[in-house]
Scaffold this motif. Structure first.
Motif, PDB file in Angstrom:
ATOM      1  N   PRO A   3      56.661  52.978  45.752  1.00 65.66           N
ATOM      2  CA  PRO A   3      55.738  54.106  45.745  1.00 65.66           C
ATOM      3  C   PRO A   3      56.447  55.360  45.227  1.00 65.66           C
ATOM      4  CG  PRO A   3      55.820  53.044  47.914  1.00 65.66           C
ATOM      5  CD  PRO A   3      56.863  52.405  47.077  1.00 65.66           C
ATOM      6  N   VAL A  12      65.742  53.649  51.964  1.00 68.29           N
ATOM      7  CA  VAL A  12      64.891  54.282  50.970  1.00 68.29           C
ATOM      8  C   VAL A  12      65.730  55.245  50.108  1.00 68.29           C
ATOM      9  CG1 VAL A  12      63.898  56.428  51.881  1.00 68.29           C
ATOM     10  CG2 VAL A  12      62.411  54.643  50.989  1.00 68.29           C
ATOM     11  N   PHE A  40      66.368  42.551  47.788  1.00 65.16           N
ATOM     12  CA  PHE A  40      65.609  43.640  48.404  1.00 65.16           C
ATOM     13  C   PHE A  40      64.216  43.708  47.800  1.00 65.16           C
ATOM     14  CE2 PHE A  40      64.336  48.014  47.246  1.00 65.16           C
ATOM     15  CZ  PHE A  40      63.931  48.481  48.481  1.00 65.16           C
ATOM     16  N   TYR A  97      62.093  40.771  48.849  1.00 60.39           N
ATOM     17  CA  TYR A  97      61.634  40.867  50.236  1.00 60.39           C
ATOM     18  C   TYR A  97      60.390  41.742  50.355  1.00 60.39           C
ATOM     19  CZ  TYR A  97      61.957  41.112  55.307  1.00 60.39           C
ATOM     20  OH  TYR A  97      61.699  41.006  56.653  1.00 60.39           O
ATOM     21  N   PHE A  98      60.367  42.800  49.559  1.00 57.55           N
ATOM     22  CA  PHE A  98      59.240  43.722  49.630  1.00 57.55           C
ATOM     23  C   PHE A  98      58.186  43.436  48.555  1.00 57.55           C
ATOM     24  CE2 PHE A  98      62.397  45.989  52.124  1.00 57.55           C
ATOM     25  CZ  PHE A  98      61.634  46.412  53.201  1.00 57.55           C
ATOM     26  N   ASN A  99      58.198  42.220  48.034  1.00 54.15           N
ATOM     27  CA  ASN A  99      57.171  41.815  47.066  1.00 54.15           C
ATOM     28  C   ASN A  99      57.161  42.668  45.813  1.00 54.15           C
ATOM     29  OD1 ASN A  99      55.374  39.587  48.118  1.00 54.15           O
ATOM     30  ND2 ASN A  99      55.480  40.930  49.902  1.00 54.15           N
ATOM     31  N   LEU A 100      58.323  43.125  45.397  1.00 54.05           N
ATOM     32  CA  LEU A 100      58.370  44.005  44.234  1.00 54.05           C
ATOM     33  C   LEU A 100      59.029  43.294  43.055  1.00 54.05           C
ATOM     34  CD1 LEU A 100      59.686  47.160  46.115  1.00 54.05           C
ATOM     35  CD2 LEU A 100      57.333  46.761  45.401  1.00 54.05           C
TER      36      LEU A 100
END
Lengths: 286, 210, 210
Positions: free
Chosen positions: C167, C98, C154, C157-160
């Motif tokens: 967030p 993060v 990345f 993977y996090f659907n972004l």
């Protein structure tokens, strides 16, 4: 995190019980004129629980955040003398396994001690000037920043992600006869190929008539030497214009002979592209 | 478990798996308490095989189990996505072909003699597959080698009416001229395309064939 | 091309692809004559992203393009199909990731400064192995430390779709209170010092330390 701390809370063994009177009337310390009868339990981690303690926290900042959150502990109220003693006792224990972590906790202990010692000094006008450098403000800034990312990490973990929440679709294709398109050829290409063959045939014919002034075998060796040095030699680089037609013919026949004996390979990566010659064997015969 | 839900679960499992799954593996996906009977699973799978999902996906039983696949109607587009660009023939291929064309009927040994290298078996195989060459007889030699010649398909492909239309060996010897002639032909073709407004019908014909 | 057919073709392409496909790649699937306009493709894709296919599949736009995935509702069943459970990441791993995501480009030293602990080498190694992070340069400092940043993988993977979709960092209100408290205490102390009562405290603490 709360969960992982259960073992800590269940073992309420103060590390240095002997140092503290058990009688209710005697106090441990006098804080702002008030006697302190009990030490905050969370600060005292029994040595047995040290490993759990280290695993439960991501470092000194994380521990401090926990203390603040759980105890509503004012950073300024930490009994520095005791906590320092505790920390040093832990460091002794930590030496056994994770000294590098102990160092990080020690730095925090030192910071806390510095904060307390500054507080003990009478505040003069000088302190106002130094306000920007107040170690407490710096500590709080760091704690704030760390907590932001700590929360962001939790949020990231909550994001739907592949392999856990979403899965890729692997729809198969029906067993259709996959028609592979056939290569296209132009007549021109075909004729150019023929031209090449004819030239080779002509050269071959000449060779049969003309006495060879150079040994073909010798030239074969030379060609092999040349291509071994560079791995891939340009076909044209094998020929030398100074040797004249005969030299070219001899080299060409040498190359053909090498090809025939499968000592070399001639490759062309694309139509009309440069021909490259490479050695297939590194035998010492020639 | 609700039959509609069971259906959706099975489709999603089959879609996520990269290989066919048999009944046993499918049933193990469910917790013991909610695990459907094998007979129930069979019924649902039979239903799924009978009707396409969202018009696109079909559940198909293959040797090792059930799998989800794209219906053939749409597969043609996908095949395009993964299809390889047509390869180009090698110099060896072209030389072999041209020697068969000019020296026919010809044996492999004769081609090898001229080219100075062994003829690659896969080249001959490809030439047969494209139906550009055929066996016209056998030479009376030990081993009775095949005599190879070109076909009508070969002529069709190269827009030739007969073998006589192939440039003579002398013409080919003068490579520059041969190329020039070819370029002239190409130019004429280019002009024809440029003036395609006039012959809309012809262009349409080309598109249909492509 | 009929919009309904176009939709089905696009779904079937995405279903069979093993990686996200961007607009350009999708459009290349069509023959030139039938190729939809990019704007048309965009419209269809936007529609597809809005509604699940057969209640099971969702079309999602991620950093490297569009992909089909199974809705999270069915994840519990699919996970059972696998031998290995999906990885659970440690707090240290997530905090490191993060920090790279929010502070990129960032050096290891900067991560360590914020977290207050050394960065575990194996965490960085795993992040590289998963291709979630990459080196985007070097900081002009002694030792020229690597500047780390996250990758498209990345985000995928996090659907972004982009980093903007991460967030937002929460404001830590409670710690703001702590600062307030600190200021109050400072005031009280100032008064205490003035009244010299506090000297007792000072003596006490000094004795404890000795």
């Amino acid at each position: 995190m709360e969960q992982s701390l259960v073992p800590l809370e269940s073992q309420e063994i103060p590390l240095e019980t002997a140092a503290f009177p058990e009688e209710g009337e005697t106090y441990i310390a006098r804080i702002r004129g008030e006697p302190l009868l009990q030490l905050p339990e969370d600060l005292y981690i029994p040595p047995d629980a040290l490993e759990i303690f280290l695993e439960a926290f991501e470092g000194p900042l994380d521990l401090l955040l926990y203390l603040i959150r759980r105890q509503n502990l004012d950073i300024l109220e930490i009994p520095i003398a005791d906590i320092t003693r505790q920390y040093i006792a832990y460091v002794e224990l930590m030496k056994a396994f994770r000294l590098e972590l102990a160092a990080e906790y020690l730095v925090m202990a030192a910071t806390l001690a510095e904060i307390k010692s500054r507080m003990l000094l009478p505040r003069s006008t000088m302190a106002v000037e130094e306000e920007e450098n107040d170690p407490r403000a710096e500590l709080i800034r760091r704690l704030q920043e760390y907590e932001q990312f700590k929360e962001a990490a939790v949020q990231l973990d909550e994001l739907p992600r592949l392999e856990r929440d979403n899965h890729l679709v692997h729809a198969a294709l029906p067993n259709m006869k996959q028609v592979k398109p056939l290569p296209e050829v132009e007549l021109k290409e075909l004729l150019l190929a023929l031209k090449d063959v004819m030239q080779r045939v002509e050269l071959n014919t000449k060779h049969q008539i003309v006495m060879e002034p150079l040994s073909i075998r010798q030239r074969m060796t030379e060609v092999l030497d040349k291509i071994r040095q560079v791995e891939f030699a340009e076909f044209s680089s094998l020929f030398s214009a100074q040797e004249g037609k005969l030299g070219v013919v001899v080299t060409f026949i040498a190359v053909l002979e090498l090809l025939k004996q499968t000592l070399i390979d001639i490759v062309q990566t694309e139509a009309y592209g440069t021909l490259h010659v490479k050695a297939l064997s590194t035998s010492e015969e020639l | 478990m609700d039959a509609a839900l069971l259906k959706k679960i099975i489709i999603s499992i089959l879609l996520s798996a990269s290989e066919p799954l048999n009944l046993e593996r499918l049933s193990l996906v469910f917790e013991e308490e909610t695990r459907p009977e094998l007979s129930e699973l069979k019924t649902v799978l039979a239903e799924l095989c009978a009707e396409p999902v969202a018009d696109i996906i079909e559940i198909k039983e293959v040797a090792s189990g059930f799998r989800a696949q794209i219906k053939a109607d749409y597969a043609q587009y996908i095949i395009k996505l993964w299809e390889e660009k047509p390869a180009r023939y090698t110099r060896a291929f072209l030389e072999t072909l041209v020697l068969i064309a000019y020296r026919q009927p010809v044996t492999r040994a004769e081609i090898e003699e001229i080219r100075g290298v062994a003829v690659n078996g896969s080249i001959i195989k490809t030439l047969f597959e494209r139906e550009w060459i055929r066996v016209v007889g056998h030479k009376e030699l030990p081993g009775r080698p095949e005599l190879l010649a070109t076909t009508k398909k070969f002529l069709d492909y190269f827009n030739l009416k007969s073998l006589d239309e192939l440039p003579t060996l002398n013409e080919i010897h003068n490579l520059d001229k041969a190329v020039e002639n070819l370029e002239q032909v190409l130019e004429i073709e280019a002009i024809a395309v440029a003036h395609s407004d006039a012959s809309e019908l012809a262009v349409q014909d080309c598109m249909e064939t492509s």
